[in-house]
Scaffold this motif. Structure first.
Motif, PDB file in Angstrom:
ATOM      1  N   SER B 332       0.797  -1.228   0.000  1.00  0.00           N
ATOM      2  CA  SER B 332       0.000   0.000   0.000  1.00  0.00           C
ATOM      3  C   SER B 332       0.820   1.263   0.000  1.00  0.00           C
ATOM      4  O   SER B 332       0.644   2.125   0.855  1.00  0.00           O
ATOM      5  CB  SER B 332      -0.931   0.037   1.229  1.00  0.00           C
ATOM      6  OG  SER B 332      -1.681  -1.124   1.292  1.00  0.00           O
ATOM      7  N   ASN B 333       1.738   1.378  -0.932  1.00  0.00           N
ATOM      8  CA  ASN B 333       2.435   2.654  -1.083  1.00  0.00           C
ATOM      9  C   ASN B 333       1.906   3.347  -2.329  1.00  0.00           C
ATOM     10  O   ASN B 333       1.440   2.715  -3.260  1.00  0.00           O
ATOM     11  CB  ASN B 333       3.941   2.384  -1.275  1.00  0.00           C
ATOM     12  CG  ASN B 333       4.478   1.538  -0.152  1.00  0.00           C
ATOM     13  OD1 ASN B 333       4.604   2.010   0.946  1.00  0.00           O
ATOM     14  ND2 ASN B 333       4.771   0.289  -0.450  1.00  0.00           N
ATOM     15  N   THR B 334       1.970   4.653  -2.310  1.00  0.00           N
ATOM     16  CA  THR B 334       1.491   5.384  -3.490  1.00  0.00           C
ATOM     17  C   THR B 334       2.600   6.285  -3.997  1.00  0.00           C
ATOM     18  O   THR B 334       3.414   6.802  -3.236  1.00  0.00           O
ATOM     19  CB  THR B 334       0.274   6.246  -3.162  1.00  0.00           C
ATOM     20  OG1 THR B 334       0.582   7.013  -1.996  1.00  0.00           O
ATOM     21  CG2 THR B 334      -0.937   5.397  -2.889  1.00  0.00           C
ATOM     22  N   SER B 335       2.595   6.468  -5.303  1.00  0.00           N
ATOM     23  CA  SER B 335       3.636   7.266  -5.928  1.00  0.00           C
ATOM     24  C   SER B 335       3.213   8.734  -5.954  1.00  0.00           C
ATOM     25  O   SER B 335       2.131   9.094  -5.487  1.00  0.00           O
ATOM     26  CB  SER B 335       3.830   6.794  -7.368  1.00  0.00           C
ATOM     27  OG  SER B 335       2.713   7.216  -8.135  1.00  0.00           O
ATOM     28  N   SER B 336       4.089   9.532  -6.556  1.00  0.00           N
ATOM     29  CA  SER B 336       3.696  10.919  -6.785  1.00  0.00           C
ATOM     30  C   SER B 336       2.690  10.933  -7.927  1.00  0.00           C
ATOM     31  O   SER B 336       2.528   9.960  -8.649  1.00  0.00           O
ATOM     32  CB  SER B 336       4.934  11.740  -7.168  1.00  0.00           C
ATOM     33  OG  SER B 336       5.358  11.313  -8.450  1.00  0.00           O
ATOM     34  N   THR B 337       2.008  12.056  -8.081  1.00  0.00           N
ATOM     35  CA  THR B 337       1.059  12.161  -9.191  1.00  0.00           C
ATOM     36  C   THR B 337       1.830  12.233 -10.495  1.00  0.00           C
ATOM     37  O   THR B 337       2.839  12.916 -10.596  1.00  0.00           O
ATOM     38  CB  THR B 337       0.222  13.438  -9.021  1.00  0.00           C
ATOM     39  OG1 THR B 337      -0.197  13.500  -7.666  1.00  0.00           O
ATOM     40  CG2 THR B 337      -0.996  13.415  -9.915  1.00  0.00           C
ATOM     41  N   THR B 338       1.355  11.515 -11.471  1.00  0.00           N
ATOM     42  CA  THR B 338       2.060  11.486 -12.763  1.00  0.00           C
ATOM     43  C   THR B 338       1.947  12.838 -13.458  1.00  0.00           C
ATOM     44  O   THR B 338       0.854  13.337 -13.670  1.00  0.00           O
ATOM     45  CB  THR B 338       1.420  10.429 -13.674  1.00  0.00           C
ATOM     46  OG1 THR B 338       1.316   9.222 -12.921  1.00  0.00           O
ATOM     47  CG2 THR B 338       2.244  10.190 -14.907  1.00  0.00           C
TER      48      THR B 338
END
Lengths: 711, 527
Positions: B332-338
């Protein structure tokens, strides 16, 4: 009327014979003071009837009306209840003491120390990863760990075998005793009259019932006159008057129980042995193709249908019903369906929802009422830990069976879980590392049942198939001449997408062993050939190249046995990978790093494996559920379980045997012989006898006097 | 209590009492012999489990102590070695001070140069120090020496600073090359490297010279032969200047033309940790075409798995990563917004950047493996700590290094070029052997920087040694505490055991006496 002298003689005579009988009875008691099972007898005097003499009632002496056997059936029943349990826990405790010695803590040979030493050696590898003597020490200690684990498992297995032999002997003894009781019943019936009871036979029968109680738990109901009913506590009649029934000890029984609408006309077969009983219930009817929609599926219970086996995620697990070619691994058995006459052919009928099968993959005790319906009365522990009361619960036979199944079986399962997880965790790290030498050929150590079956399915038969996940696996190919990577495209992830397609990872639900070989050939065909030999994967480098393995998030290498450290998948099969055993250069202490090379001083893999000593792992087995512990912690829990079991068995034994001996004391106080009392009785009857003799002398003198009247 | 006592009863109960008191005595006997309270698991199952755990823990602590001892050996050796390197550098600095002074004659400098060469050899051998047959400064390449002596070029012309060249052969004295072409049609005294240029060279510090002409070497290179197998190849097109006046006997320290010194250096042969790769590399691509790069300090491989498909600007990529080779995953990790077809994923130690030439898209199950170059040898010294016991030679001593995948070496750039010890020492020898006082003066200043470089590393080693000392004392406290705990769990208290033993002995004797008395009484003796 001349009642006088003649009747006096009669009175004396009756007294003499009565007293001498009483003396005989007392003598018999004294003689049998040390006879086991003897109940003392007492002669009961009754006065003779009175006759009329000139309007007066005169007695006619005495006689022995009956010889009473002093015995309490009530206390005897209670005693047998206590003695059957005492017997059960006694044999359980003695056998568990033997198991304790297998796990005993001594300075060299015990498993805890071996395990510690194993991880210690990996930790030592951190500081000298390329040192041959450190590697050799690791190999030696690994081998002794393997033999310690195998030894413990085989010791328990052979304890089970000798328990089986003893059970078989005990069942034969029990049958013999049952027959004896029936014979005694016949004799007692024929010898019992209104006035006399066959005391000796009754004593013999009581002894036989005590012996039988020591073997199985029984209840008795005496309907009088030798019509004794002996039943096991769960209702199986063993003796009914003169009829005797039998117990049998049989192996590997299967009992089908089909619903009326089922068209199944074949048989269920299985390979393997287990201490649990398997109850299979069909939840989706169908054929034996293994197809998800048309194939039959079943669920499995290990406690007679009360709880059903679940997968690691907690949902009830459904297994697919297959024919001989696709045996399904369920717990420790491989189960398949075949025709009644030929196991290798697919059955013609289909299974229907609700069909059940009972598999007893071990020796069990059965009760035979008629020749064709054996009833399984093997002791069984429910998931709650209580005894199943519809089976045997007492006696030596129950003790031995519960020792073999609930105790030894449970220890074996835990040893298997320990071994399997040790193998997987070490292999999982080791297979992603690299040693001092690259491979020119490697063969996997784990085989499948069918090359085309998806590796993650039970029916494919891969030992660690359930540990596979989707992921990517790396390989590196080097030029043998220079030792450097053969080219910029000689390394990378295995592409399961097919030749020329974009990159796609491994999927255990769809990719089979053939697919793995194809992926290797498609991605790296320039440098190697991957083939399947004996249902194992073999990779051979082409001339001028050698290879190493890299990171593998799917567990594919560990599951196929490529580049692994351990071989085997259970406590009885744990061993070293032959490649590692033959050449310590193949022990992977390092791994291929960003430069594409694995250096001799790299100790990353050795550190990862050494860290497993304190890593919390999720360990699960079908009967005992899942725990999160370190491997060493799991082992010490197992040892403490053995200790707790032995201690509980000892406690129960002490408790029951104290109760039994108290009841035996009470029975003795009723039916035992007290020499002081008998000696007193002896004197009493002797005196009476002398006085009765005096009567006769007096009568004789009176007769002489009368005769002397006429001269 | 029973109402009637029978003979059977008397004897069987007497036997039972004797057995039970004797077995209690026997148990105490076993405890006295082994001095342990727990002789079998059933004596105290929970205590037995604790004892096993403690034993295992104590053995692990013992292993950590062993590791600390070995690590201390490595670091002590590194400490001593860096001290010695510093001493050698001080010696070289003093030589440089002497050589730079104007009162030195050429012969004096030549005599000093022998000492300088010896010092250089010693620096190399110090850098190749081994502990238990493993190089301590070679990174993870511990089975071979960290450095080998080599030759390098120094030029007084900055237009040669990025030109590629190679040297083959060897020489034991610095070679000096000067170009002697007279003014020609190429533009005065400025020449372009190629075949046919004239040059002169000296291999004895300028006392004698020989002439030569460049020839064509491997494609794109021109070769200058310097006799005895020594040859220098320089890439075609490099600009050099010639000073025609040098043709006869003018000062060979003139700066009017290009001079090239062929002087010693040390080449680093060990391991580096300079960069991070991300698999799949360029040869393989996912269907989406998305590529990844990583930046940061990673100590081992990191596996990154995309959990859900995402596509296009403004989307967020969900991913999991694993630091232990796939055994456990952080979910459950999220990246930066593309934005701009790029997204960054945060990982312990650095970041992973996903990018695509077109629309940035990822599919569930795509996996990227961050594969750093590792050179540290880390040794576990406690359940939560590990320590690096070696060093990467090139980051300490400099020299030249050929990166994997490139086909020529170049000076190490991890430190400033005037702190690159081997380069500085090599240049010093070059200038010393050719009596170039200006060059020697430069090196004098550089030696201080070089020495500072070594001393900084020595501090690093000292810091690690201190950590080891602390860890060792923590471990021995822990070990002592656990040994005490083990003893209190499974050892028997001798005082109470001896008391118990004598009590049981008395009990047994009492049972024997009373049973003997009762069994003898009978009515028979009285009638």
């Amino acid at each position: 009327m001349a009642i006088g002298i003649g009747s006096l003689l009669n009175i004396g005579g009756s007294a003499l014979s009565a007293e001498s009988t009483a003396l005989n009875v007392t003598g018999n008691n004294i003689a049998n003071v040390n006879t086991a099972g003897y109940s003392r007898q007492e002669a009961v005097f009754t006065a003779g009837m009175s006759v009329d003499d000139n309007g007066q009632q005169l007695g006619t002496g005495t006689s022995i009306s009956q010889i009473v056997r002093e015995f309490s059936d009530y206390i005897e029943g209670q005693y047998n209840d206590a003695s059957t349990l005492s017997s059960r826990y006694n044999v359980l405790y003695q056998n568990l003491q033997y198991v304790e010695t297998i796990f005993a803590q001594n300075d060299n040979g015990d498993m805890g120390t071996s395990l510690d030493q194993f991880f210690s050696d990996w930790s030592s590898m951190q500081t000298s990863p390329s040192d041959p003597s450190t590697r050799q020490a690791l190999l030696n200690d690994s081998q002794s760990l393997d033999s310690t684990i195998q030894g413990a498992y085989s010791n328990i297995a052979s304890a089970q075998t000798s328990a089986n032999q003893q059970i078989s002997t005990d069942v034969d003894s029990a049958n013999q005793i049952i027959q004896n009781i029936a014979n005694l019943n016949t004799q007692i019936a024929s010898q019992t009259t209104n006035t006399s009871t066959p005391n000796g036979l009754l004593d013999a029968r009581a002894t036989q019932i005590r012996d039988l109680s020591a073997l199985v738990n029984v209840n008795t109901i005496d309907r009088g006159d030798g019509n004794l009913l002996v039943q096991t506590s769960n209702g199986c009649t063993l003796v009914d008057g003169s009829s005797a029934y039998q117990l049998k000890y049989l192996n590997n029984q299967v009992t089908p129980s089909l619903t009326p609408g089922s068209s199944f006309n074949g048989k269920i077969y299985f390979d393997g042995q287990d201490s649990n009983e398997y109850t299979l219930k069909v939840v989706q009817g169908g054929n034996f193709s293994g197809d998800p929609v048309s194939g039959a599926k079943f669920e499995v219970s290990l406690d007679g249908g009360k709880t059903w086996m679940t997968s690691n995620s907690g949902k009830t697990e459904y297994f697919s019903a297959e024919n001989y070619g696709g045996k399904t691994t369920v717990g420790n058995l491989d189960i398949y369906f075949g025709q009644a006459s030929n196991a290798n052919l697919t059955p013609t009928g289909n299974l229907a929802v609700g069909d059940q099968f009972q598999i007893v993959p071990k020796g069990g005790v059965y009760y035979y009422q008629s020749a064709s319906t054996p009833i399984n009365i093997t002791p069984q522990k429910l998931a709650s830990g209580a005894d199943d009361t519809s089976r045997l619960t007492g006696g030596e036979i129950a003790g031995l069976l519960s020792y073999r199944d609930a105790y030894c079986g449970s220890y074996e399962e835990k040893l298997d879980t320990l071994a399997k997880n040790l193998i997987w965790e070490v292999n999982s790290q080791h297979s992603q590392g690299s040693g001092l030498e690259n491979f020119s050929q490697v063969t996997g150590t784990y085989a499948v049942n069918s090359n085309g079956g998806a590796l993650g399915l039970d029916s494919t038969g891969l030992a660690f198939g359930d540990k596979l996940t989707s992921g990517a696996s790396m390989m590196y190919f080097y030029s043998s001449a220079t030792g450097a990577l053969a080219s910029a495209s000689s390394f990378g992830m295995l592409n399961f997408g097919g030749a020329g397609s974009p990159l796609q990872g491994f999927d255990p639900k769809t990719d089979s062993l053939t697919d793995v070989a194809d992926a290797i050939n498609n991605t790296f065909g320039t440098y190697c050939d991957a083939t399947i030999v004996n249902q194992k994967l073999q990779i051979t480098a082409k001339d001028g190249y050698n290879f190493a393995f890299g990171s593998d998030s799917s567990g594919l290498y560990a599951a196929l046995g490529l580049n692994t450290y351990f071989d085997g998948s259970s406590a009885s099969t744990i061993s070293l990978n032959p490649a590692v055993n033959a050449n310590s250069d193949f022990i992977n202490a390092g791994q291929v790093d960003g430069s594409g090379m694995a250096e001799s001083g790299d100790n990353t893999t050795a550190s990862a494996i050494a860290a497993l000593a304190s890593k919390t792992i999720s360990l699960s087995n079908p009967f005992n559920g899942t725990t999160s512990q370190t491997l060493g912690g799991y082992y010490s829990t197992l040892v403490s379980q053995v200790g707790a079991d032995a201690s509980a068995a000892n406690y129960n034994y002490q408790y029951q045997s104290t109760m039994a001996s108290n009841l035996d004391s009470q029975q003795n106080s009723i039916s035992g012989v007290n020499l002081d009392e008998e000696l007193t009785n002896l004197m009493k009857y002797q005196n009476s006898y002398q006085c009765a003799a005096k009567l006769i002398t007096t009568a004789d003198q009176m007769m002489q006097t009368v005769l002397g009247l006429k001269q | 209590m029973a109402f009637r006592i029978t003979q059977r009863d008397i004897f069987s109960t007497s036997v039972a009492y004797m057995n039970s008191t004797l077995s209690a005595l026997q148990e105490s006997n076993t405890e006295a012999a082994s001095e342990k309270r727990i002789n079998e698991p059933e004596d105290d199952p929970a205590g037995q489990a604790l004892a096993l755990q403690l034993r295992s823990s104590i053995s692990q602590l013992g292993q950590y102590q062993k590791n600390i001892t070995t690590a201390t050996g490595w670091l002590n050796l590194a400490d001593n070695t860096t001290t010695q390197v510093s001493t050698v550098l001080t010696g070289l600095k003093e030589l440089a001070e002497q050589a730079a002074s104007g009162t030195m004659t050429d012969q004096n400098r030549q005599q000093i140069s022998y000492q300088a060469r010896q010092d250089f050899e010693q620096l190399i051998s110090l850098a190749n120090t081994t502990y238990q047959n493993q190089s301590i400064f070679g990174g993870q390449k511990t089975d071979s020496p960290a450095y080998a002596e080599s030759l390098w070029l120094t030029a007084n012309d900055s237009s040669l600073s990025n030109v590629s060249f190679s040297i083959s052969g060897s020489t034991s004295y610095t070679g000096l090359i000067q170009f002697t072409d007279p003014a020609n049609s190429n533009g005065g005294t400025s020449l372009t490297m190629g075949a046919g240029l004239s040059y002169r060279y000296s291999l004895d510090g300028g006392q004698t010279w020989a002439n030569g002409t460049t020839v064509s070497g491997a494609s794109g290179y021109a070769t200058l032969n310097l006799g005895s197998g020594l040859a220098v190849s320089i890439a075609d097109g490099a600009k050099v200047k010639s000073d025609p006046a040098t043709g006869s006997s003018s000062d060979y320290n003139s700066t009017a033309g290009t001079s090239i010194w062929v002087r010693p250096t040390a080449q680093y042969l060990g391991d580096d940790q300079d960069s991070v790769d991300v698999d799949p590399l360029t040869a393989q691509t996912y269907a989406s075409g998305t590529k990844a790069r990583a930046g940061g300090t990673f100590t081992s491989n990191v596996m990154v798995r995309i959990d859900a498909p995402a596509s296009g600007a403004g989307s967020i990529i969900r991913y999991s990563y694993s630091l232990d080779n796939g055994s456990t995953w952080v979910l459950s990790n999220t990246s930066s917004t593309t934005t701009g077809n790029t997204a960054t994923l945060d990982l312990p130690g650095g970041i992973l950047t996903l990018s695509n030439a077109g629309n940035l898209a990822v599919s569930a199950g795509d996996e990227y493996v961050v594969r750093p170059r590792t050179a540290d040898i880390n040794v576990t010294i406690s359940p939560t700590e590990s320590i690096t016991v070696n060093g990467v030679g090139k980051d300490i001593f400099g020299g030249i290094y050929q990166q994997p995948g490139s086909n020529a070496a170049s000076p190490v750039t991890t430190m400033a070029s005037n702190a690159n010890i081997f380069e500085v020492a090599g240049k010093f020898i070059g200038y010393l052997e050719t009596n170039n006082t200006a060059g020697i003066g430069e090196c004098l200043a550089d030696f201080s920087d070089a020495q500072q470089q070594v001393l900084t590393y020595a501090t690093n080693v000292g810091g690690r040694e201190n950590r080891l000392t602390t860890a060792s004392s923590v471990l021995s406290n822990l070990s002592l505490g656990q040994t005490q705990q083990l003893s209190s769990d499974e050892d028997v208290d001798l005082t109470s055991l001896l008391t118990k033993l004598s009590q049981q002995q008395i009990a047994y004797q009492a049972v024997l006496k009373s049973s003997g008395m009762i069994m003898q009484l009978s009515l028979v003796s009285y009638i």
